[in-house]
Motif scaffolding. Structure first.
Motif, PDB file in Angstrom:
ATOM      1  N   ARG A 267       0.824  -1.206   0.000  1.00 35.14           N
ATOM      2  CA  ARG A 267       0.000   0.000   0.000  1.00 35.14           C
ATOM      3  C   ARG A 267       0.870   1.272   0.000  1.00 35.14           C
ATOM      4  N   PRO A 268       1.763   1.418  -0.972  1.00 33.26           N
ATOM      5  CA  PRO A 268       2.602   2.626  -0.990  1.00 33.26           C
ATOM      6  C   PRO A 268       1.797   3.904  -1.137  1.00 33.26           C
ATOM      7  N   ASP A 269       0.561   3.793  -1.628  1.00 36.81           N
ATOM      8  CA  ASP A 269      -0.285   4.978  -1.767  1.00 36.81           C
ATOM      9  C   ASP A 269      -0.584   5.639  -0.426  1.00 36.81           C
ATOM     10  N   LEU A 270      -0.484   4.861   0.660  1.00 39.22           N
ATOM     11  CA  LEU A 270      -0.785   5.416   1.984  1.00 39.22           C
ATOM     12  C   LEU A 270       0.232   6.454   2.431  1.00 39.22           C
ATOM     13  N   ILE A 271       1.332   6.590   1.703  1.00 32.76           N
ATOM     14  CA  ILE A 271       2.310   7.627   2.055  1.00 32.76           C
ATOM     15  C   ILE A 271       1.653   9.001   2.022  1.00 32.76           C
ATOM     16  N   SER A 272       0.576   9.145   1.253  1.00 35.23           N
ATOM     17  CA  SER A 272      -0.114  10.434   1.176  1.00 35.23           C
ATOM     18  C   SER A 272      -0.736  10.828   2.512  1.00 35.23           C
ATOM     19  N   ARG A 273      -0.919   9.859   3.439  1.00 35.52           N
ATOM     20  CA  ARG A 273      -1.520  10.159   4.737  1.00 35.52           C
ATOM     21  C   ARG A 273      -0.602  11.021   5.604  1.00 35.52           C
ATOM     22  N   TYR A 274       0.641  11.154   5.201  1.00 32.19           N
ATOM     23  CA  TYR A 274       1.555  12.037   5.934  1.00 32.19           C
ATOM     24  C   TYR A 274       1.369  13.505   5.544  1.00 32.19           C
ATOM     25  N   PHE A 275       0.588  13.750   4.485  1.00 38.37           N
ATOM     26  CA  PHE A 275       0.506  15.098   3.930  1.00 38.37           C
ATOM     27  C   PHE A 275      -0.950  15.531   3.811  1.00 38.37           C
ATOM     28  N   GLN A 276      -1.462  16.044   4.918  1.00 36.62           N
ATOM     29  CA  GLN A 276      -2.855  16.455   4.995  1.00 36.62           C
ATOM     30  C   GLN A 276      -3.081  17.745   4.210  1.00 36.62           C
ATOM     31  N   PRO A 277      -4.116  17.814   3.349  1.00 30.56           N
ATOM     32  CA  PRO A 277      -4.472  19.117   2.785  1.00 30.56           C
ATOM     33  C   PRO A 277      -4.776  20.102   3.901  1.00 30.56           C
ATOM     34  N   ALA A 278      -4.201  21.269   3.839  1.00 28.54           N
ATOM     35  CA  ALA A 278      -4.378  22.248   4.919  1.00 28.54           C
ATOM     36  C   ALA A 278      -5.840  22.609   5.123  1.00 28.54           C
ATOM     37  N   GLN A 279      -6.646  22.520   4.069  1.00 26.68           N
ATOM     38  CA  GLN A 279      -8.063  22.867   4.192  1.00 26.68           C
ATOM     39  C   GLN A 279      -8.809  21.886   5.099  1.00 26.68           C
ATOM     40  N   ASN A 280      -8.207  20.699   5.341  1.00 24.54           N
ATOM     41  CA  ASN A 280      -8.830  19.719   6.235  1.00 24.54           C
ATOM     42  C   ASN A 280      -8.407  19.912   7.692  1.00 24.54           C
ATOM     43  N   MET A 281      -7.544  20.885   7.949  1.00 20.94           N
ATOM     44  CA  MET A 281      -6.988  21.042   9.288  1.00 20.94           C
ATOM     45  C   MET A 281      -7.707  22.102  10.118  1.00 20.94           C
ATOM     46  N   GLY A 282      -8.843  22.564   9.631  1.00 17.51           N
ATOM     47  CA  GLY A 282      -9.651  23.487  10.411  1.00 17.51           C
ATOM     48  C   GLY A 282      -8.952  24.802  10.668  1.00 17.51           C
ATOM     49  N   SER A 283      -9.067  25.264  11.903  1.00 19.92           N
ATOM     50  CA  SER A 283      -8.672  26.633  12.231  1.00 19.92           C
ATOM     51  C   SER A 283      -7.169  26.872  12.270  1.00 19.92           C
ATOM     52  N   TRP A 284      -6.383  25.809  12.249  1.00 20.68           N
ATOM     53  CA  TRP A 284      -4.932  26.030  12.310  1.00 20.68           C
ATOM     54  C   TRP A 284      -4.464  26.978  11.211  1.00 20.68           C
TER      55      TRP A 284
END
Length: 395
Positions: free
Chosen positions: A203-220
């Motif tokens: 599942r090398p595609d799961l490497i993307s889980r280290y890089f969250q789109p900033a729009q998903n991070m709420g108020s940060w």
């Protein structure tokens, strides 16, 4: 001497049977487990062959018992290292160590990470042979040398004379000779995503889980208009700028001694590598005690400005920054700072030995408010001495 086959594993932070939080990319993203990487790097620096060390990310893959059994039977490691973040990984230590012991009765099971503050319980209640307490690089290498020398389990007490190693003696007594010193010439590692990808099996595609789109991070980031500027790269990544904490708050388990600074040249090289490769426009600082050294923190902020990165730090003491620091950081891309305030009662702050006052808290928050920086608080209740009155003060 035949090199041991070593498997290093990261354990889930949820109980067995529950789905990994990383399966839903809109809810959480993975923090690089730098402790496991640091041990791999240190073993290689000591001439342990790279091809004798495997990584298995049980946490990210959310592996079932059957999948674990299949993996360990196929790889048949001599040494299994299990990294647990905190006490909520205990049931996973129990689960995985039991599977390994049943399938590979001669394998050595070593548990590390902050969870080994409970080494006494882990050694008594699970099939674990050894706990590594504190910085694990040198202790883990000592264990590998001990095993490869052919020493029997009955001689474990001699190994436990080395700092950082906890075992049970033949008399069923805990043996621990104290915390290890930091490794000589230590460099705080930047995340090696080739290494982390190697633990994802098919599942090398799961490497993307280290890089969250900033729009998903709420108020940060979303409360800062700069986050929506045209052309900004969408993803965030995590990096350390320091390791450790100078504070000694009574509620905190401190298994890493000292306070160390990352090499900012190494950090910049890392940024240059990941910005293009993973489309990074935002940085989340991993530190427990960001800006404990102001000069270093300001140089980091300069680096963020140089590479047009927006950033947040979520582990900050309110006494680490003043209004001038907040202005400096904001001008150089900072969107938010999270302060570990813990309580609004001076009585409870003193019990915690936070070593700051409510005025210090107010000064830090006011500086953020006046400069448009989002500043959420870490708050806890239930310390010895807590009462309805002190809870109301916090409220």
């Amino acid at each position: 001497m035949i090199p041991s086959k070593i498997v290093l594993c990261t354990l889930p932070i949820v109980a067995p049977g529950r789905a990994s939080i990383y399966m839903d990319p809109t809810k959480a993203y993975k923090q690089p487990r730098l402790g496991v990487q640091a041990i791999r790097d240190y073993l290689i620096s000591k001439s342990i062959p790279n091809d004798s060390i495997r990584f298995l990310d049980i946490e990210m893959l959310n592996l079932s018992d059957e999948a674990l059994e299949d993996y360990f039977l196929k790889t048949a490691p001599d040494i299994v290292g299990l990294s647990g973040v905190l006490s909520h990984s205990y049931l996973q230590v129990e689960r995985v160590s039991t599977i390994v012991r049943r399938l590979l009765p001669e394998a050595w099971i070593i548990v590390g990470g902050h969870i080994t503050a409970s080494a006494n319980l882990i050694l008594r209640k699970t099939p674990t042979d050894i706990c590594i307490v504190g910085d694990g690089e040198e202790p883990f290498y000592s264990v590998v040398r001990f095993i490869e020398s052919g020493s029997p389990r009955s001689d474990l007490v001699s190994l436990a004379q080395s700092p950082g190693i906890a075992i049970l003696s033949e008399q069923n007594e805990l043996v621990f000779s104290g915390y290890p010193k930091k490794p000589r010439g230590e460099t705080i590692p930047m995340p090696d995503y080739k290494f982390f990808e190697s633990g994802l099996l098919d599942r090398p595609d799961l490497i993307s889980r280290y890089f969250q789109p900033a729009q998903n991070m709420g108020s940060w980031f979303s409360l800062d208009d700069r986050a929506a500027s045209p052309g900004r790269r969408p993803n965030s990544a995590q990096v350390p700028t320091t390791k450790g904490c100078t504070a000694r708050c009574t509620f905190c388990q401190r298994s890493t001694r000292g306070y160390r600074l990352a090499d900012l040249e190494n950090l910049e090289e890392h940024l240059e590598e990941i910005i293009e490769k993973f489309d990074i426009g935002f940085i989340d600082v991993l530190d427990e005690n960001f800006a404990g050294r102001k000069d270093h923190a300001r140089k980091f902020a300069d680096l963020m400005q140089k590479h047009n990165l927006l950033w947040t730090a979520t582990g900050v003491r309110c006494t680490n920054v003043d209004e001038e620091d907040v202005k400096y950081f904001k001008e150089r891309g900072c969107c938010s700072l999270k302060f570990g305030v813990e309580s609004g009662s001076q009585k409870i702050l003193d019990v915690m030995e936070k070593n700051f006052s409510l005025d210090d808290v107010e000064n830090a928050l006011t500086a953020c408010w006046e400069n448009g920086l989002y500043s959420p608080l870490a708050v806890m209740v239930g310390m010895p001495g807590e009462s309805l009155e002190t809870c109301i003060e916090t409220g």
